[in-house]
Design an enzyme around this catalytic site. Structure first.
Site, mmCIF file in Angstrom:
data_model
loop_
_atom_site.group_PDB
_atom_site.id
_atom_site.type_symbol
_atom_site.label_atom_id
_atom_site.label_comp_id
_atom_site.label_asym_id
_atom_site.label_seq_id
_atom_site.Cartn_x
_atom_site.Cartn_y
_atom_site.Cartn_z
ATOM 1 N N HIS A 132 0.308 69.820 8.686
ATOM 2 C CA HIS A 132 0.387 70.622 7.461
ATOM 3 C C HIS A 132 0.154 72.109 7.715
ATOM 4 O O HIS A 132 0.446 72.928 6.853
ATOM 5 C CB HIS A 132 -0.573 70.090 6.403
ATOM 6 C CG HIS A 132 -2.024 70.326 6.676
ATOM 7 N ND1 HIS A 132 -2.854 69.372 7.227
ATOM 8 C CD2 HIS A 132 -2.805 71.411 6.470
ATOM 9 C CE1 HIS A 132 -4.073 69.852 7.333
ATOM 10 N NE2 HIS A 132 -4.081 71.098 6.882
ATOM 11 N N ASP A 162 -0.533 63.569 10.457
ATOM 12 C CA ASP A 162 -0.894 64.979 10.309
ATOM 13 C C ASP A 162 -1.161 65.638 11.656
ATOM 14 O O ASP A 162 -2.081 66.449 11.799
ATOM 15 C CB ASP A 162 -2.098 65.150 9.384
ATOM 16 C CG ASP A 162 -2.171 66.558 8.784
ATOM 17 O OD1 ASP A 162 -1.192 67.310 8.911
ATOM 18 O OD2 ASP A 162 -3.223 66.901 8.205
ATOM 19 N N SER A 239 -8.378 73.565 9.756
ATOM 20 C CA SER A 239 -7.354 72.562 10.036
ATOM 21 C C SER A 239 -6.788 72.719 11.439
ATOM 22 O O SER A 239 -6.333 73.790 11.819
ATOM 23 C CB SER A 239 -6.203 72.686 9.040
ATOM 24 O OG SER A 239 -6.600 72.292 7.768
#
Length: 394
Positions: A132, A162, A239
């Site tokens: 993402h 992911d 992230s």
């Protein structure tokens, strides 16, 4: 069977395995930080600091040593993508066109920017990060701790886990050793490094709070990951950054928090990220086995709801199918809504997590032998998994 009625009755407890996932509002994936250009103006609510942790040797400075050892291999990733938005339709009004003429274009491009983290897995510029972080990006820029910046190229991304791999053109780069996430125990000390809220090279520490948290348990039923839970502070911009053990080895990739919670962060186990990364480097994509079913664990509460519908489900345990995707492998094999899966390849299953693991570990094109119960009768059904159809995010 009235599928819509059954879906409505069981909404909030169902999980998709290749169908449409029932959305939840509990998970906040750590999407690229889009509000961090001026972090001094960003309101930040301080969370209680976790207690000090010590390596088994008793060395209180092990966090410092780990950061000094691996910090140069943690990178910042800036991504930009162009979004085409439609202008208002008022100019289609004939009255307004008399004064303003025909609008030359109703599409207005805008650039969406965000930032995340990543870490070097090879000296020639291969970097692991979250899917993402770079999904749909037109431009990817990688910034090293020493200040150097490079254009990044996405080698592949897998929204289902992911995980993504990007490449920069450089050599002799610092790397981080990868550990083993299969042997982790709750209570082990961990360290997170990343770029939360635009604050580069931020270090936080804590412990492993739990292992094997299923995607459905944390509200991410569209993913196929058993997460590591940690109380190390993780925020937007973390992230793709590494979760490290006390030896400075990566044991997870930071990816998500529960919205509104404190001390609850989640990371993708490094064994999963490494496996997916290798496939992305080799093939540019990952094919996940797909059956095309939506299911729920058969609990006493679910059984009571079903009984009120007057449906003939006699089993008290197993995994109930509440939807079968048309033209899917499950549909082709004859599975139906209301079937209860009791075993797969002679391994009994009691919940949706066990079904997900067995399917994910299966081979595309190799039939799975399902024992099901239908209308009080036991039957064997062979389902041949197909590649999961992937839809690009946003």
């Amino acid at each position: 069977m009235k599928t819509n009625l059954l879906l409505m009755l069981l909404s909030g407890v169902a999980v998709s395995l290749g169908g449409c996932a029932i959305p939840t509002n509990t998970l906040e994936t750590q999407s690229p930080n889009t509000q961090a250009q001026n972090p001094t103006n960003t309101p930040i609510v301080a969370a209680p600091a976790p207690p000090a942790i010590f390596q088994s040797s008793g060395d209180p400075n092990f966090v410092v040593k780990v950061v000094q050892k691996v910090g140069p291999a943690v990178v910042r990733i800036d991504a930009a993508r162009t979004i085409i938005s439609r202008s208002p339709d008022e100019f289609s009004d004939p009255f307004l066109r008399r004064f303003f003429g025909d609008s030359p274009s109703r599409s207005r491009p805008r650039v969406e920017r965000g930032s995340g983290s990543g870490f070097m897995i090879s000296g020639n510029g291969q970097i692991l990060t979250n899917s993402h972080v770079v999904n749909g990006a037109d431009i990817v820029t990688v910034r090293l701790k020493d200040g150097r910046t490079f254009d990044g190229r996405v080698l592949g991304e897998d929204p289902i886990t992911d995980v993504a791999v990007i490449k920069i053109d450089a050599n002799n780069l610092p790397t981080i050793a990868l550990g083993n996430s299969e042997t982790l125990q709750p209570g082990e000390p961990v360290i997170a490094i990343g770029n939360p809220l635009g604050l580069d090279n931020t270090v936080t520490s804590g412990i492993i709070s739990a292992t094997g948290r299923s995607s459905s348990a944390i509200g991410a039923s569209d993913k196929r990951v058993d997460y590591i839970q940690t109380d190390a502070a993780i925020n937007p911009g973390n992230s793709g950054g590494p979760l490290l053990n006390a030896r400075g080895e990566v044991i997870g990739m930071n990816t998500a928090i529960l919205q509104g919670a404190q001390g609850l962060g989640f990371a993708i186990p490094i064994n999963t990220a490494q496996r997916i990364g290798k496939e992305l480097i080799a093939n540019g994509k990952v094919d996940h086995p797909y059956l095309g079913i939506q299911m729920v664990t058969l609990t006493p509460e679910v059984k009571e709801r079903i009984d009120r519908l007057g449906l003939n489900v006699t089993s008290d345990r197993g995994v109930l199918l509440i939807d079968v995707v048309p033209s899917s492998p499950a549909a082709a094999a004859g599975l139906r809504e209301g079937d209860v899966i009791q075993s797969i390849n002679n391994q009994s299953v009691a919940n949706i997590e066990e079904v997900q693991k067995l399917v994910e570990n299966s081979k595309i094109g190799i039939p799975l032998q399902l024992q099901i119960q239908r209308n009080g009768q036991t039957a064997q059904v062979a389902v041949k998994p197909a590649p999961l159809p992937i839809q690009k995010e946003g």
